[in-house]
Design a protein around this motif. Structure first.
Motif, PDB file in Angstrom:
ATOM      1  N   VAL A  59       7.195  -9.406  -1.499  1.00 59.55           N
ATOM      2  CA  VAL A  59       7.506  -8.013  -1.844  1.00 59.55           C
ATOM      3  C   VAL A  59       6.592  -7.068  -1.079  1.00 59.55           C
ATOM      4  O   VAL A  59       7.027  -6.027  -0.570  1.00 59.55           O
ATOM      5  CB  VAL A  59       7.380  -7.801  -3.363  1.00 59.55           C
ATOM      6  CG1 VAL A  59       7.477  -6.318  -3.714  1.00 59.55           C
ATOM      7  CG2 VAL A  59       8.459  -8.575  -4.105  1.00 59.55           C
ATOM      8  N   GLU A  60       5.318  -7.425  -0.961  1.00 60.99           N
ATOM      9  CA  GLU A  60       4.372  -6.570  -0.237  1.00 60.99           C
ATOM     10  C   GLU A  60       4.772  -6.431   1.227  1.00 60.99           C
ATOM     11  O   GLU A  60       4.718  -5.340   1.802  1.00 60.99           O
ATOM     12  CB  GLU A  60       2.967  -7.147  -0.342  1.00 60.99           C
ATOM     13  CG  GLU A  60       1.902  -6.312   0.336  1.00 60.99           C
ATOM     14  CD  GLU A  60       0.527  -6.922   0.239  1.00 60.99           C
ATOM     15  OE1 GLU A  60      -0.432  -6.270   0.679  1.00 60.99           O
ATOM     16  OE2 GLU A  60       0.417  -8.050  -0.274  1.00 60.99           O
ATOM     17  N   ARG A  61       5.191  -7.531   1.844  1.00 63.90           N
ATOM     18  CA  ARG A  61       5.589  -7.459   3.248  1.00 63.90           C
ATOM     19  C   ARG A  61       6.892  -6.705   3.430  1.00 63.90           C
ATOM     20  O   ARG A  61       7.102  -6.070   4.464  1.00 63.90           O
ATOM     21  CB  ARG A  61       5.707  -8.870   3.817  1.00 63.90           C
ATOM     22  CG  ARG A  61       4.358  -9.551   4.023  1.00 63.90           C
ATOM     23  CD  ARG A  61       4.513 -10.978   4.478  1.00 63.90           C
ATOM     24  NE  ARG A  61       3.215 -11.594   4.722  1.00 63.90           N
ATOM     25  CZ  ARG A  61       3.037 -12.884   4.993  1.00 63.90           C
ATOM     26  NH1 ARG A  61       4.095 -13.689   5.054  1.00 63.90           N
ATOM     27  NH2 ARG A  61       1.836 -13.368   5.190  1.00 63.90           N
ATOM     28  N   ARG A  62       7.785  -6.789   2.448  1.00 56.29           N
ATOM     29  CA  ARG A  62       9.020  -6.026   2.536  1.00 56.29           C
ATOM     30  C   ARG A  62       8.757  -4.528   2.392  1.00 56.29           C
ATOM     31  O   ARG A  62       9.381  -3.709   3.066  1.00 56.29           O
ATOM     32  CB  ARG A  62       9.988  -6.482   1.440  1.00 56.29           C
ATOM     33  CG  ARG A  62      10.473  -7.904   1.575  1.00 56.29           C
ATOM     34  CD  ARG A  62      11.457  -8.083   2.699  1.00 56.29           C
ATOM     35  NE  ARG A  62      12.705  -7.393   2.438  1.00 56.29           N
ATOM     36  CZ  ARG A  62      13.754  -7.405   3.242  1.00 56.29           C
ATOM     37  NH1 ARG A  62      13.685  -8.072   4.390  1.00 56.29           N
ATOM     38  NH2 ARG A  62      14.867  -6.750   2.936  1.00 56.29           N
ATOM     39  N   ILE A  63       7.822  -4.187   1.501  1.00 59.81           N
ATOM     40  CA  ILE A  63       7.508  -2.776   1.294  1.00 59.81           C
ATOM     41  C   ILE A  63       6.708  -2.218   2.458  1.00 59.81           C
ATOM     42  O   ILE A  63       6.985  -1.128   2.969  1.00 59.81           O
ATOM     43  CB  ILE A  63       6.731  -2.588  -0.027  1.00 59.81           C
ATOM     44  CG1 ILE A  63       7.636  -2.913  -1.224  1.00 59.81           C
ATOM     45  CG2 ILE A  63       6.213  -1.171  -0.153  1.00 59.81           C
ATOM     46  CD1 ILE A  63       6.928  -2.848  -2.558  1.00 59.81           C
ATOM     47  N   ALA A  64       5.691  -2.969   2.890  1.00 58.37           N
ATOM     48  CA  ALA A  64       4.804  -2.492   3.957  1.00 58.37           C
ATOM     49  C   ALA A  64       4.488  -3.655   4.877  1.00 58.37           C
ATOM     50  O   ALA A  64       3.565  -4.428   4.612  1.00 58.37           O
ATOM     51  CB  ALA A  64       3.523  -1.908   3.375  1.00 58.37           C
ATOM     52  N   GLY A  98       0.409  -3.962  -2.385  1.00 57.69           N
ATOM     53  CA  GLY A  98      -0.784  -4.681  -2.832  1.00 57.69           C
ATOM     54  C   GLY A  98      -0.960  -4.635  -4.336  1.00 57.69           C
ATOM     55  O   GLY A  98      -1.396  -5.617  -4.942  1.00 57.69           O
ATOM     56  N   ALA A  99      -0.614  -3.513  -4.949  1.00 59.64           N
ATOM     57  CA  ALA A  99      -0.724  -3.399  -6.405  1.00 59.64           C
ATOM     58  C   ALA A  99       0.229  -4.362  -7.101  1.00 59.64           C
ATOM     59  O   ALA A  99      -0.133  -4.975  -8.126  1.00 59.64           O
ATOM     60  CB  ALA A  99      -0.434  -1.967  -6.840  1.00 59.64           C
ATOM     61  N   PHE A 100       1.432  -4.522  -6.570  1.00 58.70           N
ATOM     62  CA  PHE A 100       2.372  -5.471  -7.168  1.00 58.70           C
ATOM     63  C   PHE A 100       1.834  -6.898  -7.093  1.00 58.70           C
ATOM     64  O   PHE A 100       1.881  -7.646  -8.073  1.00 58.70           O
ATOM     65  CB  PHE A 100       3.723  -5.378  -6.453  1.00 58.70           C
ATOM     66  CG  PHE A 100       4.754  -6.340  -6.978  1.00 58.70           C
ATOM     67  CD1 PHE A 100       5.506  -6.017  -8.093  1.00 58.70           C
ATOM     68  CD2 PHE A 100       4.954  -7.567  -6.357  1.00 58.70           C
ATOM     69  CE1 PHE A 100       6.450  -6.906  -8.578  1.00 58.70           C
ATOM     70  CE2 PHE A 100       5.899  -8.461  -6.841  1.00 58.70           C
ATOM     71  CZ  PHE A 100       6.652  -8.123  -7.955  1.00 58.70           C
ATOM     72  N   GLY A 151       3.264   6.842   2.963  1.00 54.26           N
ATOM     73  CA  GLY A 151       1.887   6.436   3.212  1.00 54.26           C
ATOM     74  C   GLY A 151       1.295   5.591   2.108  1.00 54.26           C
ATOM     75  O   GLY A 151       0.314   4.872   2.320  1.00 54.26           O
ATOM     76  N   LEU A 152       1.898   5.653   0.915  1.00 56.67           N
ATOM     77  CA  LEU A 152       1.425   4.878  -0.223  1.00 56.67           C
ATOM     78  C   LEU A 152       2.021   3.480  -0.292  1.00 56.67           C
ATOM     79  O   LEU A 152       1.596   2.677  -1.128  1.00 56.67           O
ATOM     80  CB  LEU A 152       1.752   5.610  -1.529  1.00 56.67           C
ATOM     81  CG  LEU A 152       0.792   6.713  -1.961  1.00 56.67           C
ATOM     82  CD1 LEU A 152       1.379   7.491  -3.132  1.00 56.67           C
ATOM     83  CD2 LEU A 152      -0.538   6.110  -2.374  1.00 56.67           C
ATOM     84  N   LEU A 153       3.011   3.178   0.528  1.00 56.96           N
ATOM     85  CA  LEU A 153       3.723   1.909   0.408  1.00 56.96           C
ATOM     86  C   LEU A 153       2.816   0.678   0.531  1.00 56.96           C
ATOM     87  O   LEU A 153       2.970  -0.276  -0.238  1.00 56.96           O
ATOM     88  CB  LEU A 153       4.852   1.850   1.444  1.00 56.96           C
ATOM     89  CG  LEU A 153       6.050   2.762   1.167  1.00 56.96           C
ATOM     90  CD1 LEU A 153       7.090   2.599   2.262  1.00 56.96           C
ATOM     91  CD2 LEU A 153       6.653   2.477  -0.192  1.00 56.96           C
ATOM     92  N   THR A 158      -7.019   4.269  -4.345  1.00 55.07           N
ATOM     93  CA  THR A 158      -7.571   4.171  -2.992  1.00 55.07           C
ATOM     94  C   THR A 158      -6.513   4.451  -1.936  1.00 55.07           C
ATOM     95  O   THR A 158      -6.765   5.144  -0.942  1.00 55.07           O
ATOM     96  CB  THR A 158      -8.171   2.775  -2.777  1.00 55.07           C
ATOM     97  OG1 THR A 158      -9.172   2.525  -3.777  1.00 55.07           O
ATOM     98  CG2 THR A 158      -8.800   2.661  -1.404  1.00 55.07           C
ATOM     99  N   GLY A 159      -5.294   3.915  -2.139  1.00 52.53           N
ATOM    100  CA  GLY A 159      -4.225   4.175  -1.193  1.00 52.53           C
ATOM    101  C   GLY A 159      -3.837   5.640  -1.139  1.00 52.53           C
ATOM    102  O   GLY A 159      -3.555   6.182  -0.060  1.00 52.53           O
ATOM    103  N   ALA A 160      -3.820   6.316  -2.294  1.00 49.29           N
ATOM    104  CA  ALA A 160      -3.473   7.740  -2.323  1.00 49.29           C
ATOM    105  C   ALA A 160      -4.546   8.584  -1.637  1.00 49.29           C
ATOM    106  O   ALA A 160      -4.238   9.618  -1.039  1.00 49.29           O
ATOM    107  CB  ALA A 160      -3.288   8.200  -3.766  1.00 49.29           C
ATOM    108  N   ARG A 161      -5.799   8.140  -1.710  1.00 46.88           N
ATOM    109  CA  ARG A 161      -6.862   8.887  -1.038  1.00 46.88           C
ATOM    110  C   ARG A 161      -6.783   8.759   0.479  1.00 46.88           C
ATOM    111  O   ARG A 161      -7.170   9.677   1.205  1.00 46.88           O
ATOM    112  CB  ARG A 161      -8.230   8.365  -1.501  1.00 46.88           C
ATOM    113  CG  ARG A 161      -8.646   8.795  -2.896  1.00 46.88           C
ATOM    114  CD  ARG A 161      -9.970   8.144  -3.231  1.00 46.88           C
ATOM    115  NE  ARG A 161     -10.456   8.524  -4.548  1.00 46.88           N
ATOM    116  CZ  ARG A 161     -11.536   7.978  -5.128  1.00 46.88           C
ATOM    117  NH1 ARG A 161     -12.198   7.027  -4.491  1.00 46.88           N
ATOM    118  NH2 ARG A 161     -11.920   8.374  -6.316  1.00 46.88           N
TER     119      ARG A 161
END
Length: 290
Positions: free
Chosen positions: A276-281, A214-216, A207-209, A176-179
């Motif tokens: 980790v999610e907040r650090r990435i995005a 979220g996947a992690f 754009g995928l971050l 979904t993120g890649a789309r």
């Protein structure tokens, strides 16, 4: 005279200074999430105090019932401390987390590239996307007998079950993120004639971050669920083994202590995943900062 007076009246009217601007009534919309500071502090206090209030209620109710199957929080904490001091809890946690670590990391290592490929290629998604949908619709616990037949009862089987719990959701989130990577950014970057590698590194992967973060988080949370289920249904090892053994001897305090340890570990891992999610995005998976 009439024409002259009408012209003079119009000119006098036009020369008058404009009045105050008309105020428009604000439109009704969704409520804003900007509560006053006092309300925010009260919510934080209630959030911190509510678990202690529930524990006090639990303590009073357990003492009143006087049932060996309904231990008090103090008895549960004592049982957890005794297991820690006796050396039971540490090895059990390690055996449980071996499967969690292997299964979750494998789900991320395999699921992320597959999700990116399915999200960026409509042809691949039409061919292989249906299998991810089937996996999402299938109760993972129903696959445990097949895992036993194929992989036995060891660490490999437990890791495979944890992998199955996390894999499909990881692929679905990343797909979904890649789309939803901004097509305008891709078109604008393409105007500068970059190489395919530069386009991926500079535009698509950033754009995928949010989806990767979220996947992690989802992989860690689903991995904990798979770890507990596999130890309660597949083979009695680790924390699940302690809980099942204590249940056989009606040691309710140890059963509750084992469950409390699993819940605490799950909350810690969820907090780690959110960090980790907040650090990435920092903007979050949906751009809301959540």
């Amino acid at each position: 005279m009439t024409a002259t007076s009408s012209i003079s009246s119009r000119s006098s009217t036009a020369s008058q200074p404009p009045g105050p601007p008309r105020t428009r009534r604000p439109r009704r919309g969704p409520a804003r999430d900007d509560a006053p500071q006092g309300t925010t502090r009260a919510a934080k206090v209630l959030r911190i105090a509510s678990p202690f209030v529930l524990l006090v209620i639990w303590q009073i109710a357990a003492q009143t019932s006087d049932s060996i199957l309904f231990p008090t929080p103090i008895a549960i904490a004592t049982a957890a401390w005794d297991m820690t001091v006796s050396g039971e809890l540490g090895p059990a946690l390690w055996r449980s987390n071996q499967a969690l670590l292997i299964g979750t990391s494998t789900a991320l290592a395999v699921g992320v590239p597959i999700g990116i490929a399915l999200g960026r290629s409509s042809l691949l998604n039409r061919i292989f996307g249906v299998y991810i949908d089937i996996d999402l619709a299938t109760p993972t616990i129903a696959l445990i007998p097949i895992v036993i037949i194929v992989f036995g009862l060891g660490l490999t089987a437990r890791s495979v079950v944890v992998f199955l719990f996390a894999f499909a959701l990881v692929v679905s989130l990343v797909r979904t993120g890649a789309r939803t990577v901004d097509a305008n950014l891709i078109d604008m970057a393409t105007a500068f004639a970059p190489t395919r590698w530069q386009l991926w590194v500079k535009v698509i992967l950033p754009g995928l971050l949010p989806a990767l973060g979220g996947a992690f988080r989802v992989a860690v949370s689903r991995g904990v669920v798979g770890m507990v289920i596999v130890e309660l249904t597949l083979t009695t090892v680790g924390i699940g083994g302690l809980v099942m053994e204590a249940r056989s001897f009606f040691r309710a305090d140890v059963v509750y202590a084992g469950v409390a340890v699993v819940v605490a570990e799950g909350l810690l891992l969820m907090a780690l995943g959110r960090w980790v999610e907040r650090r990435i995005a920092p903007q979050g998976l949906y751009g809301t900062g959540d």
